[in-house]
Motif scaffolding. Sequence first.
Motif, PDB file in Angstrom:
ATOM      1  N   MET A 128       0.813  -1.196  -0.046  1.00 45.62           N
ATOM      2  CA  MET A 128       0.042   0.049  -0.058  1.00 45.62           C
ATOM      3  C   MET A 128       1.035   1.255  -0.116  1.00 45.62           C
ATOM      4  N   PRO A 129       0.955   2.229  -0.839  1.00 45.44           N
ATOM      5  CA  PRO A 129       1.407   3.307  -0.984  1.00 45.44           C
ATOM      6  C   PRO A 129       1.495   4.177   0.302  1.00 45.44           C
ATOM      7  N   LEU A 130       2.193   5.178   0.575  1.00 43.54           N
ATOM      8  CA  LEU A 130       2.217   5.922   1.768  1.00 43.54           C
ATOM      9  C   LEU A 130       1.026   7.033   1.205  1.00 43.54           C
ATOM     10  N   SER A 131       0.543   7.741   2.442  1.00 46.78           N
ATOM     11  CA  SER A 131      -0.271   8.654   2.075  1.00 46.78           C
ATOM     12  C   SER A 131      -0.018   9.944   2.298  1.00 46.78           C
ATOM     13  N   GLN A 132      -0.129  11.003   1.492  1.00 46.20           N
ATOM     14  CA  GLN A 132       0.109  12.427   1.796  1.00 46.20           C
ATOM     15  C   GLN A 132      -0.640  13.048   2.706  1.00 46.20           C
ATOM     16  N   PHE A 133      -1.516  12.464   3.357  1.00 45.16           N
ATOM     17  CA  PHE A 133      -2.506  13.250   4.192  1.00 45.16           C
ATOM     18  C   PHE A 133      -2.136  12.759   5.765  1.00 45.16           C
ATOM     19  N   TYR A 134      -1.747  11.468   5.815  1.00 39.44           N
ATOM     20  CA  TYR A 134      -1.552  10.999   7.120  1.00 39.44           C
ATOM     21  C   TYR A 134      -0.514   9.771   7.166  1.00 39.44           C
ATOM     22  N   SER A 135       0.139   9.822   8.263  1.00 40.61           N
ATOM     23  CA  SER A 135       1.258   8.967   8.419  1.00 40.61           C
ATOM     24  C   SER A 135       1.014   7.953   9.773  1.00 40.61           C
ATOM     25  N   ALA A 136       0.736   6.700   9.447  1.00 37.78           N
ATOM     26  CA  ALA A 136       0.106   5.545  10.301  1.00 37.78           C
ATOM     27  C   ALA A 136       1.187   5.164  11.121  1.00 37.78           C
ATOM     28  N   ARG A 137       0.756   5.078  12.546  1.00 33.69           N
ATOM     29  CA  ARG A 137       1.833   4.553  13.594  1.00 33.69           C
ATOM     30  C   ARG A 137       1.523   3.291  13.727  1.00 33.69           C
ATOM     31  N   VAL A 138       2.622   2.504  12.863  1.00 30.12           N
ATOM     32  CA  VAL A 138       2.650   1.198  12.871  1.00 30.12           C
ATOM     33  C   VAL A 138       4.197   1.042  12.954  1.00 30.12           C
ATOM     34  N   PRO A 139       4.411  -0.631  13.235  1.00 31.10           N
ATOM     35  CA  PRO A 139       5.689  -1.152  13.388  1.00 31.10           C
ATOM     36  C   PRO A 139       6.771  -0.778  11.900  1.00 31.10           C
ATOM     37  N   LEU A 140       7.742  -0.264  12.392  1.00 26.65           N
ATOM     38  CA  LEU A 140       8.854   0.217  11.067  1.00 26.65           C
ATOM     39  C   LEU A 140       9.447  -0.977  10.795  1.00 26.65           C
ATOM     40  N   MET A 141       9.688  -1.483   9.424  1.00 29.17           N
ATOM     41  CA  MET A 141      10.189  -2.556   8.661  1.00 29.17           C
ATOM     42  C   MET A 141      11.353  -2.186   8.036  1.00 29.17           C
ATOM     43  N   PHE A 142      12.539  -2.738   8.288  1.00 31.21           N
ATOM     44  CA  PHE A 142      13.631  -2.339   7.810  1.00 31.21           C
ATOM     45  C   PHE A 142      14.469  -3.537   7.025  1.00 31.21           C
ATOM     46  N   GLY A 143      15.048  -3.207   5.800  1.00 29.42           N
ATOM     47  CA  GLY A 143      15.730  -4.499   4.926  1.00 29.42           C
ATOM     48  C   GLY A 143      14.642  -5.067   4.073  1.00 29.42           C
ATOM     49  N   PHE A 144      13.497  -4.565   3.998  1.00 32.36           N
ATOM     50  CA  PHE A 144      12.325  -5.176   2.938  1.00 32.36           C
ATOM     51  C   PHE A 144      12.351  -4.523   1.821  1.00 32.36           C
ATOM     52  N   ASP A 145      11.897  -5.035   0.751  1.00 32.26           N
ATOM     53  CA  ASP A 145      11.476  -4.426  -0.466  1.00 32.26           C
ATOM     54  C   ASP A 145      10.205  -5.185  -0.658  1.00 32.26           C
ATOM     55  N   GLY A 146       9.551  -4.710  -1.997  1.00 34.30           N
ATOM     56  CA  GLY A 146       8.428  -5.338  -2.615  1.00 34.30           C
ATOM     57  C   GLY A 146       8.455  -6.787  -2.732  1.00 34.30           C
ATOM     58  N   SER A 147       9.675  -7.542  -2.924  1.00 33.89           N
ATOM     59  CA  SER A 147       9.860  -9.091  -3.365  1.00 33.89           C
ATOM     60  C   SER A 147       9.882  -9.831  -1.956  1.00 33.89           C
ATOM     61  N   ASN A 148       9.795  -9.368  -0.920  1.00 32.34           N
ATOM     62  CA  ASN A 148      10.315  -9.976   0.264  1.00 32.34           C
ATOM     63  C   ASN A 148       9.344  -9.694   1.496  1.00 32.34           C
ATOM     64  N   VAL A 149       8.648  -8.470   1.393  1.00 31.32           N
ATOM     65  CA  VAL A 149       7.947  -8.023   2.688  1.00 31.32           C
ATOM     66  C   VAL A 149       6.753  -9.038   3.044  1.00 31.32           C
ATOM     67  N   SER A 150       6.206  -9.647   1.956  1.00 28.30           N
ATOM     68  CA  SER A 150       5.013 -10.669   2.304  1.00 28.30           C
ATOM     69  C   SER A 150       5.461 -11.761   3.297  1.00 28.30           C
ATOM     70  N   LYS A 151       6.862 -12.217   3.482  1.00 37.70           N
ATOM     71  CA  LYS A 151       7.009 -13.031   4.163  1.00 37.70           C
ATOM     72  C   LYS A 151       7.120 -12.862   5.524  1.00 37.70           C
ATOM     73  N   ALA A 152       6.903 -11.493   5.809  1.00 40.19           N
ATOM     74  CA  ALA A 152       6.941 -11.067   7.404  1.00 40.19           C
ATOM     75  C   ALA A 152       5.508 -10.673   7.811  1.00 40.19           C
ATOM     76  N   TYR A 153       4.559 -11.137   6.863  1.00 38.77           N
ATOM     77  CA  TYR A 153       3.363 -10.589   6.962  1.00 38.77           C
ATOM     78  C   TYR A 153       2.745 -11.438   8.372  1.00 38.77           C
ATOM     79  N   ALA A 154       2.959 -12.638   8.417  1.00 42.61           N
ATOM     80  CA  ALA A 154       2.501 -13.373   9.711  1.00 42.61           C
ATOM     81  C   ALA A 154       2.933 -12.806  10.988  1.00 42.61           C
ATOM     82  N   ILE A 155       4.189 -12.136  11.185  1.00 46.26           N
ATOM     83  CA  ILE A 155       4.769 -11.635  12.293  1.00 46.26           C
ATOM     84  C   ILE A 155       4.021 -10.228  12.463  1.00 46.26           C
TER      85      ILE A 155
END
Length: 238
Positions: A128-155
């Motif tokens: 989901m792209p970032l919004s220009q209107f509001y920044s969500a307070r959610v855990p930050l994810m480092f070392g990810f890109d579009g090809s591997n981010v789904s692997k951490a979805y369960a966590i």
Amino acid sequence: MKRSLGYIKAFVLVVIICLLYGFAEKRHKSRGISEVRVQFTDSENLYVTEEVVNKLLIQNKAAVSSIDKETLDLNRVESLLNQHQMIENAEVYLTLDGKLEAIVSQRKPIGRVVGNSSFYLDKNGEIMPLSQFYSARVPLMFGFDGSNVSKAYAIISHIKKDDFLNRHVTGINRLKGDKYTLELREQDFELYFGDSSNVALKFNNFKAFYKKAQKENKLETYKKVNLQFGDQVVCTKK
């Protein structure tokens, strides 16, 4: 003769009523939209604003009053809304008094990827792209890109659904081999999660460990807490 005249009068009356109804129906359909109203299904901060939705609702960017009900394609308008990257679902309908109403459900982010490319991971495990209107307070994810981010979805999904984890976990780091460490809000020890298997078991063990160590005032004595073994928590002291 009187009986026949009565039938003729009744027939003429029916014809007049049908003509009046058809005329009223045509006038009703040809009237412009009197108002556009947007309703969001939750009270959370908006990743897409009412103004943006209004623009999408009005075909070809025409004025509201210039669109008549007969030519308005509700399915097309709904489709335009549902194609927006911040909208999960939209329902559009016309009220009897000429108002165009839209009920909009936003997509809900559960994690935010930070790096060369930045984006959210939503509750369905999709980018989901970032919004220009509001920044969500959610855990930050480092070392990810579009090809591997789904692997951490369960966590990330498990963290989002758990009040305790939601309060304490602020980030997740991806290591080689799709192993992960978690960052905590109030503690400086390394929380090693391992891979994304046995998520519920690992987190249940961690919560039990955390509450026990907190009660005994030992949380600040640990350098590393390892959850990768699933059935136990292995700690290294400073």
